[in-house]
Structure formats: structure tokens, C-alpha cells
Motif scaffolding. Structure first.
Motif, PDB file in Angstrom:
ATOM      1  N   ARG A 244      37.993  12.448  90.824  1.00 32.46           N
ATOM      2  CA  ARG A 244      37.641  13.866  90.962  1.00 32.46           C
ATOM      3  C   ARG A 244      36.476  14.071  91.923  1.00 32.46           C
ATOM      4  O   ARG A 244      36.537  14.936  92.804  1.00 32.46           O
ATOM      5  N   ASN A 269      38.969  22.620  90.203  1.00 32.29           N
ATOM      6  CA  ASN A 269      40.033  23.479  89.697  1.00 32.29           C
ATOM      7  C   ASN A 269      40.684  24.267  90.825  1.00 32.29           C
ATOM      8  O   ASN A 269      41.902  24.499  90.816  1.00 32.29           O
ATOM      9  N   LYS A 272      43.054  21.976  92.626  1.00 36.87           N
ATOM     10  CA  LYS A 272      44.282  21.841  91.837  1.00 36.87           C
ATOM     11  C   LYS A 272      45.232  23.007  92.096  1.00 36.87           C
ATOM     12  O   LYS A 272      46.441  22.817  92.266  1.00 36.87           O
ATOM     13  N   GLU A 273      44.697  24.218  92.132  1.00 36.81           N
ATOM     14  CA  GLU A 273      45.531  25.401  92.377  1.00 36.81           C
ATOM     15  C   GLU A 273      46.179  25.348  93.761  1.00 36.81           C
ATOM     16  O   GLU A 273      47.362  25.671  93.914  1.00 36.81           O
ATOM     17  N   GLU A 276      48.990  22.740  93.839  1.00 33.70           N
ATOM     18  CA  GLU A 276      50.194  23.243  93.189  1.00 33.70           C
ATOM     19  C   GLU A 276      50.949  24.200  94.104  1.00 33.70           C
ATOM     20  O   GLU A 276      52.184  24.205  94.140  1.00 33.70           O
ATOM     21  N   SER A 289      50.123  14.123  90.927  1.00 31.85           N
ATOM     22  CA  SER A 289      49.840  14.634  89.586  1.00 31.85           C
ATOM     23  C   SER A 289      48.349  14.514  89.303  1.00 31.85           C
ATOM     24  O   SER A 289      47.674  13.615  89.816  1.00 31.85           O
ATOM     25  N   PHE A 290      47.840  15.430  88.509  1.00 34.36           N
ATOM     26  CA  PHE A 290      46.450  15.392  88.074  1.00 34.36           C
ATOM     27  C   PHE A 290      46.393  14.808  86.667  1.00 34.36           C
ATOM     28  O   PHE A 290      47.186  15.197  85.800  1.00 34.36           O
ATOM     29  N   LEU A 297      43.108  12.623  90.647  1.00 37.76           N
ATOM     30  CA  LEU A 297      44.470  12.857  91.128  1.00 37.76           C
ATOM     31  C   LEU A 297      45.167  11.520  91.343  1.00 37.76           C
ATOM     32  O   LEU A 297      44.543  10.548  91.776  1.00 37.76           O
TER      33      LEU A 297
END
Length: 321
Positions: A244, A269, A272-273, A276, A289-290, A297
């Protein structure tokens, strides 16, 4: 001797106006490890450090930035890469009859002309210093065998430091037309790429699907997409884990805050968004994948994100980072 590249007309670029044409493009790997600033820093110097790489951008007033700076960098790199027979004596000069011609090449609407012209101005006045430090542990050289500072050491730390000053353009000129209402129109301009930038691009660039890259709405998303393409070129059977902290440090480093831990969580975060969104809308076969514990990750081998007929790769793997 010069190599002149003339851009295609809009009709040639878009034979079918209802279908979006996907094309291959390139980005120098140094700008994947240490990217352009995400937004206008309003300064003429920008420094990024990541692991063993340091990049210092320097301009007259500002440096290139944001999503349009990234798109323009990709276009410039692609022209440099495609001229594979450069022997150091040829010049690559990009000539455009109008700004609209460049916008067509970049697959951008007329409304983005001001943004692209702004980035052109930044690039023409900008150069960068790229420094890479490679560390090895070697047997103590005989020259230092009797040096008390190395007494008892079988191996010593040796660092190879590679650096150089690289301008983007050697020259740029354009005719500026002003109408009766004093509105400026930029027309008929040309860009002479600097030879050091051409050589860097030809040796150390990564292929991407330009059209998908262009369609990603954020500068951060473009950086992540290019990074996935870069990583996927040499990842093996085993998954690659990115902690991270390392992910945040590379793409959204924490700056000037009283609570760096909380800000790192916010930045992570957001990353991550964006990832995606990339997987859903731009790279559907991305195998990423997280971890549920939030530690980082995990990246596995994915189908290539570029065109099926791409058989030539320009990849520089400088470290295990």
C-alpha cells in the motif's frame, strides 16, 4: 538530413465516423516510474523520486502536467519510436497545417485546442534530468584492500549513477493569426524533436492502446493504466505484490499534512476507485486485486492491453521495484 512527418487529414484518420479507431502508442518508461505532475504546480521545477529513479522537470515558467500533457507526451514519443532507423544525424520534424490537425491525431475535439496548446508551450520550454541509481554488492576492489574503512568486508556497496539532461524539443515555431476581434488562431506550426528525447523514446518506451488511454478521464488513471501495461510485459507466473505505501508513494504521494497516515488511507482508497474504473471500462481483462486486509495490491499476468498485431516491444526493466 531531416525526417519530416506530416499528419493525416481528418478524413484519412476517421474513415468510419461512427467507429472509434484504436491505435498503438508509446510512453517513455521513465514517465511511468516518475510521472508528470497530476495538475498545474504553477512552478517551473518539479521533482519526483521513486525507488532508484529521480526525475527533475525544469521549464521557463511551468512544466507539462495533467491528462492533456500525458496525451501529448504519448504522441511525441510515438513519432520518435516509429522512426526506428535514426542514426543520430537525422532530424524528426512534425509539421501541422493547423492546430486542428494535431487535435485529430490526438483524437480530441476542437474544444480542447486551448488545453493542448498550453501543454505545447510547456513542452517547448521544458527539459528534464533523469537519474537512475543501480546498486550492486561486489568483491572489495584491490585498490581498497588496505583501507581501514573496508577492513573485514568481503563485499562493498557499489552504486552506478546514470544521469543526463534531456530536452523534449530542439525547436518549435508557429504562425499566429489574429482575427478582426483580436482572437488568436494558432496555425501552421512545426516541432523539431530533440535527439536525446528521440533516443530515450526508442530505447526505453512501453506500448499502450492510445485510444483507451485517451478515454481515461483522469491523469491518475492514465498513469495507472500505463503502469499496468508496463508491469504486464515482464510479470511471471507468480503474482506481484505492491504494498500500500509503495503504491501511494508512486501515484499519489502524501504531501504537507499533519496526519500522513490518514492521508495515505484516503489516497489509497482513491487509487482503488480509479483501478476499478480502469478494469471495468478500459482494461476488462486486467488481473488485479486488492488484499482484504488493505495491505496492498496483487497483480497477476493479464492479456495484453494493446492491439493484437503488436509484435514489437520497447521495455526497460531497471529494477525489481
Amino acid at each position: 538530413m531531416e525526417k519530416t512527418i506530416r499528419t493525416s487529414s481528418q478524413k484519412e484518420l476517421f474513415e468510419d465516423q461512427t467507429a472509434e479507431i484504436h491505435k498503438r502508442s508509446f510512453i517513455p518508461s521513465v514517465f511511468i516510474s516518475a510521472a508528470l505532475p497530476l495538475r498545474d504546480t504553477k512552478r517551473n521545477v518539479f521533482i519526483r523520486k521513486y525507488n532508484n529513479i529521480t526525475m527533475k522537470l525544469s521549464g521557463a515558467e511551468r512544466v507539462p502536467y495533467g491528462k492533456y500533457g500525458r496525451l501529448l507526451l504519448s504522441i511525441l514519443t510515438t513519432h520518435a519510436v516509429q522512426e526506428k532507423n535514426l542514426d543520430g544525424q537525422n532530424d524528426i520534424i512534425l509539421r501541422y497545417e493547423s492546430l486542428q490537425q494535431l487535435l485529430d491525431e490526438m483524437q480530441l475535439p476542437r474544444q480542447r485546442g486551448k488545453d493542448v496548446m498550453e501543454q505545447l508551450e510547456c513542452f517547448r520550454e521544458c527539459s528534464f534530468i533523469y537519474e537512475e541509481v543501480q546498486t550492486r554488492y561486489i568483491k572489495t576492489p584491490s585498490l581498497f584492500e588496505n583501507d581501514p574503512d573496508f577492513e573485514g568486508m568481503e563485499k562493498v556497496k557499489a552504486e552506478k549513477i546514470s544521469t543526463g539532461l534531456i530536452p523534449f524539443f530542439e525547436a518549435m515555431q508557429y504562425i499566429r493569426i489574429t482575427d478582426k476581434n483580436e482572437n488568436r488562431k494558432n496555425m501552421a506550426f512545426e516541432i523539431k524533436l530533440a535527439v536525446p528525447f528521440i533516443k530515450l523514446s526508442q530505447k526505453h518506451s512501453v506500448p499502450i492502446n492510445y485510444t483507451e488511454y485517451k478515454n481515461i478521464s483522469s491523469a491518475l488513471g492514465k498513469d495507472l493504466y500505463a503502469w499496468f501495461c508496463y508491469r504486464n510485459n515482464y510479470i511471471g507466473e507468480e503474482p506481484l505484490f505492491i504494498p500500500r505505501h509503495a503504491l501511494v508513494e508512486q501515484f499519489m504521494p502524501v504531501q504537507n499534512t499533519n496526519n500522513p497516515h490518514a492521508q495515505e488511507s484516503v489516497n489509497f482508497n482513491h487509487i482503488k476507485e480509479v483501478v476499478e474504473d480502469i478494469r471495468k471500462n478500459h482494461y476488462p481483462n486486467l488481473n488485479v486485486s486488492f488484499l482484504k486486509d488493505g495491505s496492498g495490491l496483487e497483480l497477476r499476468k493479464s492479456p495484453v492491453a494493446i492491439l493484437p498485431d503488436d509484435t514489437i516491444r520497447y521495455v526497460l526493466v531497471t529494477s525489481d521495484s
